[in-house]
Design a protein around this motif. Structure first.
Motif, PDB file in Angstrom:
ATOM      1  N   TYR A 153      -9.849  10.991 -18.085  1.00 54.92           N
ATOM      2  CA  TYR A 153      -8.807  10.026 -17.710  1.00 54.92           C
ATOM      3  C   TYR A 153      -7.774   9.872 -18.612  1.00 54.92           C
ATOM      4  CZ  TYR A 153     -12.302   9.159 -14.086  1.00 54.92           C
ATOM      5  OH  TYR A 153     -13.462   9.383 -13.032  1.00 54.92           O
ATOM      6  N   ARG A 154      -7.913   9.818 -19.968  1.00 61.21           N
ATOM      7  CA  ARG A 154      -6.960   9.358 -20.965  1.00 61.21           C
ATOM      8  C   ARG A 154      -5.879  10.655 -20.834  1.00 61.21           C
ATOM      9  NH1 ARG A 154      -8.554   9.846 -26.997  1.00 61.21           N
ATOM     10  NH2 ARG A 154      -8.453  11.914 -26.345  1.00 61.21           N
ATOM     11  N   GLU A 155      -6.463  11.853 -20.579  1.00 58.06           N
ATOM     12  CA  GLU A 155      -5.456  12.918 -20.882  1.00 58.06           C
ATOM     13  C   GLU A 155      -4.649  13.044 -19.427  1.00 58.06           C
ATOM     14  OE1 GLU A 155      -3.552  16.712 -21.141  1.00 58.06           O
ATOM     15  OE2 GLU A 155      -4.728  15.432 -22.727  1.00 58.06           O
ATOM     16  N   LYS A 156      -5.374  12.505 -18.029  1.00 58.66           N
ATOM     17  CA  LYS A 156      -4.920  12.455 -16.944  1.00 58.66           C
ATOM     18  C   LYS A 156      -3.591  11.390 -16.836  1.00 58.66           C
ATOM     19  CE  LYS A 156      -7.327  15.585 -14.858  1.00 58.66           C
ATOM     20  NZ  LYS A 156      -6.734  16.850 -14.531  1.00 58.66           N
ATOM     21  N   LEU A 157      -3.776  10.347 -17.797  1.00 62.74           N
ATOM     22  CA  LEU A 157      -2.880   9.264 -17.317  1.00 62.74           C
ATOM     23  C   LEU A 157      -1.952   9.531 -18.422  1.00 62.74           C
ATOM     24  CD1 LEU A 157      -5.395   6.354 -17.350  1.00 62.74           C
ATOM     25  CD2 LEU A 157      -3.633   6.699 -15.881  1.00 62.74           C
ATOM     26  N   GLY A 158      -2.167  10.304 -19.670  1.00 62.11           N
ATOM     27  CA  GLY A 158      -1.118  10.328 -20.529  1.00 62.11           C
ATOM     28  C   GLY A 158      -0.122  11.519 -20.083  1.00 62.11           C
ATOM     29  N   ASN A 159      -0.703  12.491 -19.245  1.00 63.70           N
ATOM     30  CA  ASN A 159       0.151  13.676 -18.880  1.00 63.70           C
ATOM     31  C   ASN A 159       0.154  13.684 -17.350  1.00 63.70           C
ATOM     32  OD1 ASN A 159       0.927  14.608 -21.574  1.00 63.70           O
ATOM     33  ND2 ASN A 159      -1.485  14.950 -21.522  1.00 63.70           N
ATOM     34  N   PRO A 160       0.464  12.552 -16.601  1.00 61.03           N
ATOM     35  CA  PRO A 160       0.473  12.689 -15.310  1.00 61.03           C
ATOM     36  C   PRO A 160       1.191  13.799 -14.427  1.00 61.03           C
ATOM     37  CG  PRO A 160       2.188  11.179 -15.930  1.00 61.03           C
ATOM     38  CD  PRO A 160       1.528  11.485 -17.237  1.00 61.03           C
ATOM     39  N   CYS A 161       0.430  14.217 -13.569  1.00 59.85           N
ATOM     40  CA  CYS A 161       0.849  15.289 -12.949  1.00 59.85           C
ATOM     41  C   CYS A 161       1.327  14.934 -11.482  1.00 59.85           C
ATOM     42  CB  CYS A 161      -0.088  16.577 -12.541  1.00 59.85           C
ATOM     43  SG  CYS A 161      -1.441  16.001 -11.637  1.00 59.85           S
ATOM     44  N   ASN A 162       1.866  15.660 -10.516  1.00 52.86           N
ATOM     45  CA  ASN A 162       2.543  15.312  -9.325  1.00 52.86           C
ATOM     46  C   ASN A 162       1.767  15.509  -8.221  1.00 52.86           C
ATOM     47  OD1 ASN A 162       5.011  14.428 -10.502  1.00 52.86           O
ATOM     48  ND2 ASN A 162       5.749  16.542 -10.205  1.00 52.86           N
ATOM     49  N   ASP A 163       0.109  15.650  -8.452  1.00 59.56           N
ATOM     50  CA  ASP A 163      -0.623  15.981  -7.578  1.00 59.56           C
ATOM     51  C   ASP A 163      -1.222  14.504  -7.127  1.00 59.56           C
ATOM     52  OD1 ASP A 163      -0.470  18.480  -7.840  1.00 59.56           O
ATOM     53  OD2 ASP A 163      -2.144  18.867  -9.360  1.00 59.56           O
ATOM     54  N   PHE A 164      -1.038  14.296  -5.822  1.00 63.76           N
ATOM     55  CA  PHE A 164      -1.446  13.251  -5.099  1.00 63.76           C
ATOM     56  C   PHE A 164      -2.351  13.616  -3.975  1.00 63.76           C
ATOM     57  CE2 PHE A 164       2.755  13.576  -3.911  1.00 63.76           C
ATOM     58  CZ  PHE A 164       2.957  13.355  -2.677  1.00 63.76           C
ATOM     59  N   VAL A 165      -3.101  12.529  -3.501  1.00 61.08           N
ATOM     60  CA  VAL A 165      -3.689  12.537  -2.046  1.00 61.08           C
ATOM     61  C   VAL A 165      -3.118  11.585  -1.301  1.00 61.08           C
ATOM     62  CG1 VAL A 165      -5.960  12.381  -0.842  1.00 61.08           C
ATOM     63  CG2 VAL A 165      -5.904  13.366  -3.093  1.00 61.08           C
ATOM     64  N   ASN A 166      -2.614  11.861  -0.040  1.00 65.36           N
ATOM     65  CA  ASN A 166      -2.126  10.963   0.960  1.00 65.36           C
ATOM     66  C   ASN A 166      -3.549  10.620   1.846  1.00 65.36           C
ATOM     67  OD1 ASN A 166       0.754  11.033   0.869  1.00 65.36           O
ATOM     68  ND2 ASN A 166       0.562  13.259   1.737  1.00 65.36           N
ATOM     69  N   LEU A 167      -3.586   9.254   2.101  1.00 62.73           N
ATOM     70  CA  LEU A 167      -4.780   8.588   2.728  1.00 62.73           C
ATOM     71  C   LEU A 167      -4.361   8.924   4.105  1.00 62.73           C
ATOM     72  CD1 LEU A 167      -5.141   5.623   0.405  1.00 62.73           C
ATOM     73  CD2 LEU A 167      -6.418   7.881   0.194  1.00 62.73           C
ATOM     74  N   LEU A 168      -5.494   8.948   5.056  1.00 59.23           N
ATOM     75  CA  LEU A 168      -5.500   9.296   6.228  1.00 59.23           C
ATOM     76  C   LEU A 168      -5.512   7.765   6.813  1.00 59.23           C
ATOM     77  CD1 LEU A 168      -5.762  10.729   8.910  1.00 59.23           C
ATOM     78  CD2 LEU A 168      -8.247  10.810   8.773  1.00 59.23           C
ATOM     79  N   GLU A 171     -12.503   1.642  -5.186  1.00 60.26           N
ATOM     80  CA  GLU A 171     -12.996   0.735  -6.279  1.00 60.26           C
ATOM     81  C   GLU A 171     -12.060   0.991  -7.063  1.00 60.26           C
ATOM     82  OE1 GLU A 171     -16.797   0.176  -9.009  1.00 60.26           O
ATOM     83  OE2 GLU A 171     -17.049   1.401  -7.299  1.00 60.26           O
ATOM     84  N   ALA A 172     -11.660   2.129  -7.646  1.00 59.48           N
ATOM     85  CA  ALA A 172     -10.768   2.506  -8.690  1.00 59.48           C
ATOM     86  C   ALA A 172      -9.563   1.870  -8.491  1.00 59.48           C
ATOM     87  CB  ALA A 172     -10.926   4.038  -9.001  1.00 59.48           C
ATOM     88  N   ILE A 210     -10.794   3.593 -20.167  1.00 61.25           N
ATOM     89  CA  ILE A 210     -11.865   3.029 -20.527  1.00 61.25           C
ATOM     90  C   ILE A 210     -12.597   2.324 -19.333  1.00 61.25           C
ATOM     91  CG2 ILE A 210     -12.856   0.994 -21.789  1.00 61.25           C
ATOM     92  CD1 ILE A 210     -10.934   1.594 -24.044  1.00 61.25           C
ATOM     93  N   MET A 211     -11.929   1.596 -18.146  1.00 54.59           N
ATOM     94  CA  MET A 211     -12.590   1.011 -17.362  1.00 54.59           C
ATOM     95  C   MET A 211     -13.255   2.019 -16.266  1.00 54.59           C
ATOM     96  SD  MET A 211     -11.753   0.140 -13.670  1.00 54.59           S
ATOM     97  CE  MET A 211     -10.090   0.752 -13.802  1.00 54.59           C
ATOM     98  N   ASN A 213     -19.198   8.429 -30.049  1.00 56.82           N
ATOM     99  CA  ASN A 213     -19.174   7.088 -29.786  1.00 56.82           C
ATOM    100  C   ASN A 213     -18.543   6.906 -28.267  1.00 56.82           C
ATOM    101  OD1 ASN A 213     -18.368   6.929 -32.903  1.00 56.82           O
ATOM    102  ND2 ASN A 213     -19.540   5.260 -32.399  1.00 56.82           N
ATOM    103  N   CYS A 214     -19.040   6.022 -27.707  1.00 54.77           N
ATOM    104  CA  CYS A 214     -18.215   5.999 -26.193  1.00 54.77           C
ATOM    105  C   CYS A 214     -16.953   4.986 -26.583  1.00 54.77           C
ATOM    106  CB  CYS A 214     -19.222   5.263 -25.198  1.00 54.77           C
ATOM    107  SG  CYS A 214     -19.167   3.234 -25.512  1.00 54.77           S
ATOM    108  N   PRO A 215     -16.101   4.956 -25.696  1.00 56.48           N
ATOM    109  CA  PRO A 215     -14.730   4.289 -25.842  1.00 56.48           C
ATOM    110  C   PRO A 215     -14.918   2.809 -26.347  1.00 56.48           C
ATOM    111  CG  PRO A 215     -14.543   4.990 -23.574  1.00 56.48           C
ATOM    112  CD  PRO A 215     -15.981   5.362 -24.151  1.00 56.48           C
ATOM    113  N   HIS A 216     -16.263   2.253 -26.053  1.00 56.92           N
ATOM    114  CA  HIS A 216     -16.493   0.961 -26.453  1.00 56.92           C
ATOM    115  C   HIS A 216     -16.750   0.856 -28.010  1.00 56.92           C
ATOM    116  CE1 HIS A 216     -16.675   0.518 -22.002  1.00 56.92           C
ATOM    117  NE2 HIS A 216     -15.952  -0.579 -22.225  1.00 56.92           N
ATOM    118  N   GLY A 217     -17.293   1.976 -28.483  1.00 52.97           N
ATOM    119  CA  GLY A 217     -17.703   2.113 -29.664  1.00 52.97           C
ATOM    120  C   GLY A 217     -19.071   2.418 -30.097  1.00 52.97           C
TER     121      GLY A 217
END
Length: 170
Positions: free
Chosen positions: A19-34, A87-88, A114-115, A148-152
């Motif tokens: 997730y850190r990688e995806k957020l740090g380097n956002p791509c233009n791929d998205f999903v349109n919701l029905l 939920e996300a 982290i969340m 370690n997990c992201p919480h340490g």
């Protein structure tokens, strides 16, 4: 010796780095919701969220006003966990609403990573197959920080042979 691996913490570390990688380097791929997602907010929350639409749009969440104190989400990034998209998205909005005055995109991305990594990890008392265990260990090996997990919390604990012998009074 013997290694003990906390499967939740290990999966959390793997997810966090993804997730850190995806957020740090956002791509233009998205999903349109029905069926777009509508979220009702209090007046104060709506104002805060509206001021931060650009933050959400930067990570490919298509969000707009939808009536009084409501928003509608029409698309989201492809990397949101399958089956947990709503939920996300609600958790991401919660992070935006709780941001502090010293808000930065780095802190925002870190909070989201982290969340999401925690919420989408293996839960306590969940049995996983040997294949899933092997995959988890392989994924953990690829991590930048597999210990370690992201919480340490530790993902792996090692007991040496001498430590084990001491426990058995040998």
């Amino acid at each position: 010796g013997m290694y003990l691996i906390d499967q939740h913490a290990a999966k959390e570390r793997v997810n966090y780095e993804i997730y850190r990688e995806k957020l740090g380097n956002p791509c233009n791929d998205f999903v349109n919701l029905l069926f777009p997602i509508t979220i009702e907010l209090s007046s104060d929350e709506f104002i805060i969220l509206k001021e931060n639409f650009d933050v959400l749009r930067n990570i490919k969440i298509d969000i707009d006003e939808f009536g009084i104190n409501s928003v509608i989400i029409k698309s989201h990034p492809v990397w949101l966990p399958k089956g947990y998209e709503e939920e996300a998205l609600r958790k991401i909005i919660e992070v935006v609403l709780n941001k502090q005055k010293d808000f930065s995109i780095y802190k925002f991305n870190e909070s989201i990573a982290i969340m999401l990594s925690c919420k989408m990890s293996i839960k306590a008392n969940t049995n996983i197959t040997i294949k899933e265990m092997e995959n988890l260990i392989d994924d953990l090996r690829q991590c930048e920080n597999p210990f370690n997990c992201p919480h340490g919390r530790p993902t792996i604990i090692f007991y040496s042979l001498s430590e084990l012998e001491k426990q058995f009074k040998r």
